[in-house]
Design a protein around this motif. Sequence first.
Motif, PDB file in Angstrom:
ATOM      1  N   GLU A  77      -3.886   2.145   5.727  1.00  0.00           N
ATOM      2  CA  GLU A  77      -4.733   3.078   4.985  1.00  0.00           C
ATOM      3  C   GLU A  77      -4.847   4.401   5.732  1.00  0.00           C
ATOM      4  OE1 GLU A  77      -8.773   2.068   2.979  1.00  0.00           O
ATOM      5  OE2 GLU A  77      -9.270   2.907   4.954  1.00  0.00           O
ATOM      6  N   ALA A 107      -6.894   1.607  -1.008  1.00  0.00           N
ATOM      7  CA  ALA A 107      -6.240   0.619  -1.861  1.00  0.00           C
ATOM      8  C   ALA A 107      -6.992   0.499  -3.178  1.00  0.00           C
ATOM      9  CB  ALA A 107      -6.186  -0.731  -1.156  1.00  0.00           C
ATOM     10  N   GLN A 161       1.980   1.694  -3.529  1.00  0.00           N
ATOM     11  CA  GLN A 161       0.871   2.128  -4.380  1.00  0.00           C
ATOM     12  C   GLN A 161       0.532   3.595  -4.148  1.00  0.00           C
ATOM     13  OE1 GLN A 161      -2.014  -0.916  -3.248  1.00  0.00           O
ATOM     14  NE2 GLN A 161      -1.986  -1.738  -5.335  1.00  0.00           N
ATOM     15  N   ARG A 190       0.820  -1.214   0.000  1.00  0.00           N
ATOM     16  CA  ARG A 190       0.000   0.000   0.000  1.00  0.00           C
ATOM     17  C   ARG A 190       0.856   1.268   0.000  1.00  0.00           C
ATOM     18  NH1 ARG A 190      -3.426  -3.041  -2.246  1.00  0.00           N
ATOM     19  NH2 ARG A 190      -4.630  -4.419  -0.875  1.00  0.00           N
ATOM     20  N   GLU A 237      -4.215  -3.695   6.847  1.00  0.00           N
ATOM     21  CA  GLU A 237      -4.889  -2.939   5.781  1.00  0.00           C
ATOM     22  C   GLU A 237      -5.592  -1.714   6.362  1.00  0.00           C
ATOM     23  OE1 GLU A 237      -4.805  -3.097   2.610  1.00  0.00           O
ATOM     24  OE2 GLU A 237      -4.902  -5.134   1.809  1.00  0.00           O
TER      25      GLU A 237
END
Length: 815
Positions: free
Chosen positions: A540, A554, A25, A22, A536
């Motif tokens: 985030e 994501a 990304q 993440r 996750e």
Amino acid sequence: MRQRYDALVVGTGFGGAVSACRLAQAGLRVGVLERGRRYPLGGFPRDWDNPLNGWLWGKDQGLFDVRPFTEMTVVQGAAYGGGSHLYANVHLRVPEDGFEQGWPSGYGRAELDPYYDLVAWMLDITPVSERQPLGMPPKTTAMREAARAMGREGQFALLPLALNFGEPEVMRPNKFGVPQSGCRHCGECDIGCNFQAKNTLDLNYLAVAEQHGAEVGTRCEVTRIEPLPGADPLPGADPLSGATGYRLTYTDHATGADQTVSAPVVVLAAGAVNSTELLLRCRDEYRTLPELSERLGHRYSGNGDYLGFAFGTAKALEPSRGPVITSGIVHDRGTGSGRRWFIFQEGAFPREIAGLIQLLDEGDPRFAGLLRAQDEALEAIRSAARERIGARPERTDGMGGMGGMGRTDEHTAVFLAMGRDTADGRLSLLPGSRDLRVSWNLGDNLGLYETEERFCSDVAAALGGRSGTNPMWRSLRIPVTVHNLGGCVMADDPADGVTDTGGEVFGYPNLFVLDGGCLPEATGVNPSFTIAAVAERNIEAAIRRITGRAGWRAPEREFAVPVPDPLDEVRIPVGGTPAPSSPGTGLTFTETMHGTVRGGAPREEAAPARFRVTVAAPVLADTLDDPAHPMAATGTVYVRGVTGTQGAKVSGGVVNLLTASDAPAARRMLYTLPFFGADGQPYLLDGVKDVRDHGRIDLWGDIWDATTTLHTTVRRGHTPDGEALSSGVLRLGAVDFLRQLTTVRITGTRNPVRLAEALARFGGFFAGSVWDVFVRPRIPSIPSIPSTGPLSSLSSLSRLSRLSRLFRPEGASDD
């Protein structure tokens, strides 16, 4: 590796892989440090003749990191992709009531389910089914039938697995462009899949991270974290490259050199034990992170792991065929602290180790004999492994209803249970040596382990076989865990934990712990799914704050859809699931002994010594049936000049009660009480009660002395062959003995008949052993009366009445 990144991720297990993916990304320059190796297709070790060739971390950074602490044996992985290469692919969500205690605000299924769904999409989880190319493994069908036979079909579930169930031996790119083949049902999931059929993290999350520019250093072990001078606690959205942060020192195992690298954001995800140990060293040894919480290392959990076996099953289970785990049965009974919640799963193993597992059923003296120390048990395992790993499994006739010829390994099962333990262990550094120590609350978890053990017996019986357990647990009551959790737990307040609800370390902005170490309670199920979902959620939130992009999420969130969890469909009857059919009534008592020990120097002053231990047999029948009669011992030891004034906690103690001695009419009570001294070094109180008839006219005095006098040696190290530092005698005084009688408890039942039966059986065993040592040799015509069977209760009471005078305090000294 560069010298500076926007973000550094330490470790590539579930928390680290999610974080690296993440962060990359999100456009950050990401560096990833992993202590293990990168294993390409076909690259996992398979040298069955040499366990040192690629298997062990301690030998040239191999795949398995096994750390035998005195109170818990810890098994970890070391590889690019972390534990995903060694786990059994199972992904289960924590049931809603699992979040009711210990978790900080903001956690529950409603909060985590979207992230569970995201992880499920990334890992392509799916249960095994008949529609797949290789169908349903025999062991899965057998477990469903066993659950039905046990009246537990409503608690049986096929489990979601992170496996590619496409065509075996056909390589195709997965959704991330990485080649994978379909599962071959080879039973090798937990030793590294050499066919890339497992959806391991290097084939999805980490592949995406590298596709987005993350740079990876393998065989790079981080040893120190320190804030950079003038660090900006909130670097802001742009540019990250202008902010300072943390400097990491790591050892490059390829060259042996130490290197440094820095970043304003650091995610620590090296695994619960390793992450906690690294932070402990930074706080207490290097003093680079001195403000870390006092709660660091607390609330460690082994997730209630229990390893068991079944031998001689009626049908061939073919445990080397299929994924390692495919199904489970939930047990949920009791309330409050007496609640026993666990899931019992069937397993698999490579055929090459079948011969080693069979030794557990064959009464091999290396496992069935007297084992007093962890080193002895480990050496027994190593010796058996050298002899049996890779050996061709034998064929046999019959074997208790096999029905003809068959290999013994095909009629064997391996099981793994995991449950909600007390999660109140502790990881700490010993003073002086600075070695890592695991302290585990065995006493309060014996009920869970005992229920798992009895459940294993029920499943084995339902399969037409007999149960077995691993030697670490049978002889030494040392649990083995592959699911380490806690140590850096999340909390709403710094007084209760190490990290906040987002995994950020209290007092150290932009330093995160996002592995199993941040989970504040045992998940009770395979924890990888929850570790990934929590990571996750938290990464985030961290990316949104750090980059200033409040709506970041994501990219794969748009593809993830709600995925049902099989445990949501499990039906728990009103009042809970049934108790195991063979209730594990146990016994505990507390013993206090006092005396002195003296070194070998002439005229050396005697040092006071004492201990107070609670001795427990979680399943009394198993303890009495075992010739070594092992019982767990917890408590404290005091030796002047060795321990502090308050004594030291016994670390994995065992008492062997009235086991065989050097003569038929003699017995020994062995006390193996390891502890750590005030200097942080390991010591052992090694004691023996020599129960034999010395021919005194006063028979009862002879019995009293033999059963209340402990010949004691204090040794360096935790093994009975360690250097003797001092020796002496400890005694159980009459007053202490009377107090001891009031501490005797039968556990595991409230039924008055079973209470009486358990007391009678223990009394029969104890009195019968004393009778055989002191009375029968003097009156040979009197036979020994069995301690089991129709006459056991009567014989126990009869013997106890004969020996009642033994317990008179008159004439007995109170030391």
